[in-house]
Design an enzyme around this catalytic site. Structure first.
Site, short mmCIF file in Angstrom:
data_model
loop_
_atom_site.label_atom_id
_atom_site.label_comp_id
_atom_site.label_asym_id
_atom_site.label_seq_id
_atom_site.Cartn_x
_atom_site.Cartn_y
_atom_site.Cartn_z
N ASN A 9 1.07 -1.36 -0.05
CA ASN A 9 0.12 0.12 -0.04
C ASN A 9 1.07 1.32 -0.77
O ASN A 9 1.28 1.30 1.21
CB ASN A 9 -1.20 0.36 1.68
N TRP A 10 1.05 2.21 -1.60
CA TRP A 10 1.58 2.69 -1.44
C TRP A 10 1.57 4.28 -0.76
O TRP A 10 1.92 5.12 -0.79
CB TRP A 10 2.23 3.30 -3.02
N LYS A 11 0.31 4.38 -0.63
CA LYS A 11 -1.24 5.67 0.62
C LYS A 11 0.14 6.85 -0.67
O LYS A 11 -0.59 6.20 -1.76
CB LYS A 11 -0.04 6.16 1.68
N HIS A 93 -9.39 0.89 4.56
CA HIS A 93 -8.14 1.37 5.99
C HIS A 93 -8.84 2.03 7.21
O HIS A 93 -9.13 3.36 7.19
CB HIS A 93 -7.26 2.06 4.81
N GLU A 95 -6.88 4.61 7.68
CA GLU A 95 -6.69 5.94 7.79
C GLU A 95 -7.67 7.06 7.20
O GLU A 95 -8.86 7.57 7.41
CB GLU A 95 -5.12 6.35 6.65
N GLU A 166 -5.29 -4.76 10.97
CA GLU A 166 -4.40 -3.40 10.79
C GLU A 166 -4.10 -2.63 12.32
O GLU A 166 -5.35 -1.61 11.85
CB GLU A 166 -3.99 -2.78 9.98
N SER A 211 3.63 -1.72 10.46
CA SER A 211 5.33 -1.73 10.87
C SER A 211 6.28 -3.16 10.52
O SER A 211 7.07 -3.69 11.29
CB SER A 211 5.84 -1.85 12.21
N GLY A 232 3.45 -1.07 4.05
CA GLY A 232 3.22 0.52 3.99
C GLY A 232 4.37 1.41 3.12
O GLY A 232 4.77 0.65 2.57
N GLY A 233 5.58 1.37 4.78
CA GLY A 233 6.43 2.26 4.34
C GLY A 233 7.41 1.62 3.57
O GLY A 233 8.01 1.44 2.52
P1 13P Z 1 3.62 1.04 7.72
O1 13P Z 1 3.67 -0.85 7.37
O2 13P Z 1 3.91 2.24 7.32
O3 13P Z 1 3.12 0.50 9.14
O4 13P Z 1 2.21 0.63 7.19
C1 13P Z 1 1.03 -0.45 6.80
C2 13P Z 1 -0.13 -0.32 6.29
O5 13P Z 1 -1.23 0.98 7.11
C3 13P Z 1 -0.62 -1.10 5.22
O6 13P Z 1 -1.95 -0.73 4.78
#
Ligand code: 13P
Length: 249
Positions: A9-11, A93, A95, A166, A211, A232-233
């Site tokens: 997920n590149w956000k 998600h 967010e 998550e 993470s 994510g990251g």
């Molecule tokens: P991180 O891997 O950056 O913690 O993000 C997780 C995430 O929200 C994937 O959707």
């Protein structure tokens, strides 16, 4: 035996050049042991779609509208995601729940829309730090899950559904849930699904997100009810994302 799945997920990150480079490097890697999904921001979906070509990498959206089409400025219809080559879409998600006020009801409508439009929903569930500290994890995750289990068409949705647990406190914080903490919630989610449909519960892939890095992925993915990750990251660097995929399968 459930085939592992790792989704990136590149956000809201990257640029055209970054999207091209990430796609090319990940597509070039040989990752036969797991399903790999890239979820870039909307403007880069078609770029990524054209570059993954026949590679064993799939495309996913980060969100979709619950509506089919019409006067919904800024939204993206499921049919448009499918049209451009998506097979998956992230729904609910944290967010979006936190920052854009998405309710359980709206998330459920999106899951139904994604499914009826031929996409596999990756449904996100998870509690905040305050909720975990108040020992409300099962209550919150159960409420989020029950909104989906209550859909009239749930019997046809369940076999294909992917769920990502998550915990909000682990997202982007560098503080992953421990494998035991994650496994406890995953097993609980699978049990709750089993009370609806035991066959689907066995088949459903439960991803962990929050993470995940190359150095903690092995311990997480070794857990019996963790079938991959939503990253994510670490999905924004091809080498770390590929390393996580290799750990998964
Ligand atoms: P991180 O891997 O950056 O913690 O993000 C997780 C995430 O929200 C994937 O959707």
């Amino acid at each position: 035996m459930r085939r592992p799945l790792v989704a990136g997920n590149w956000k809201m990150n990257g640029s055209r050049v970054v999207a091209e480079q990430l796609t090319d490097e990940i597509s070039a890697a040989v990752l036969p042991g797991c399903d790999v999904v890239l979820c870039p921001p909307v403007p880069y979906l078609s770029i990524v779609s054209s570059r993954i070509g026949a590679a064993a990498v799939s495309l996913g959206g980060q969100d979709c509208s619950e509506h089919e089409n019409g006067a919904y400025t800024g939204e993206t219809a499921v049919s448009m995601l499918a049209d451009i080559g998506c097979r998956y879409v992230i729904v609910g998600h944290s967010e979006r729940r936190q920052n854009f006020g998405e309710t359980d009801t709206r998330v459920a409508a999106k899951v139904a829309a994604a499914h009826s439009g031929g996409l596999v929903p990756i449904l996100c569930l998870g509690e905040s730090l305050a909720e975990r500290q108040a020992q409300e994890t099962e209550m919150v995750v159960g409420r989020q899950l029950d909104a989906i289990l209550g859909l009239p068409e749930i019997a046809s949705i369940l076999p294909d559904l992917v769920i990502a647990y998550e915990p909000v406190w682990a997202i982007g914080t560098g503080e992953s849930a421990t494998p035991e903490q994650a496994e406890q919630v995953h097993a609980w989610i699978r049990e709750r699904i089993a009370s609806h449909d035991s066959g689907a519960a066995e088949r459903i892939r439960l991803l962990y997100g929050g993470s995940v890095k190359p150095d903690n992925a092995a311990a997480l993915f070794a857990m019996p009810d963790i079938d991959g990750g939503l990253i994510g990251g670490a999905s924004l660097a091809a080498d770390s994302f590929i390393a996580i995929c290799r750990v998964a399968g």
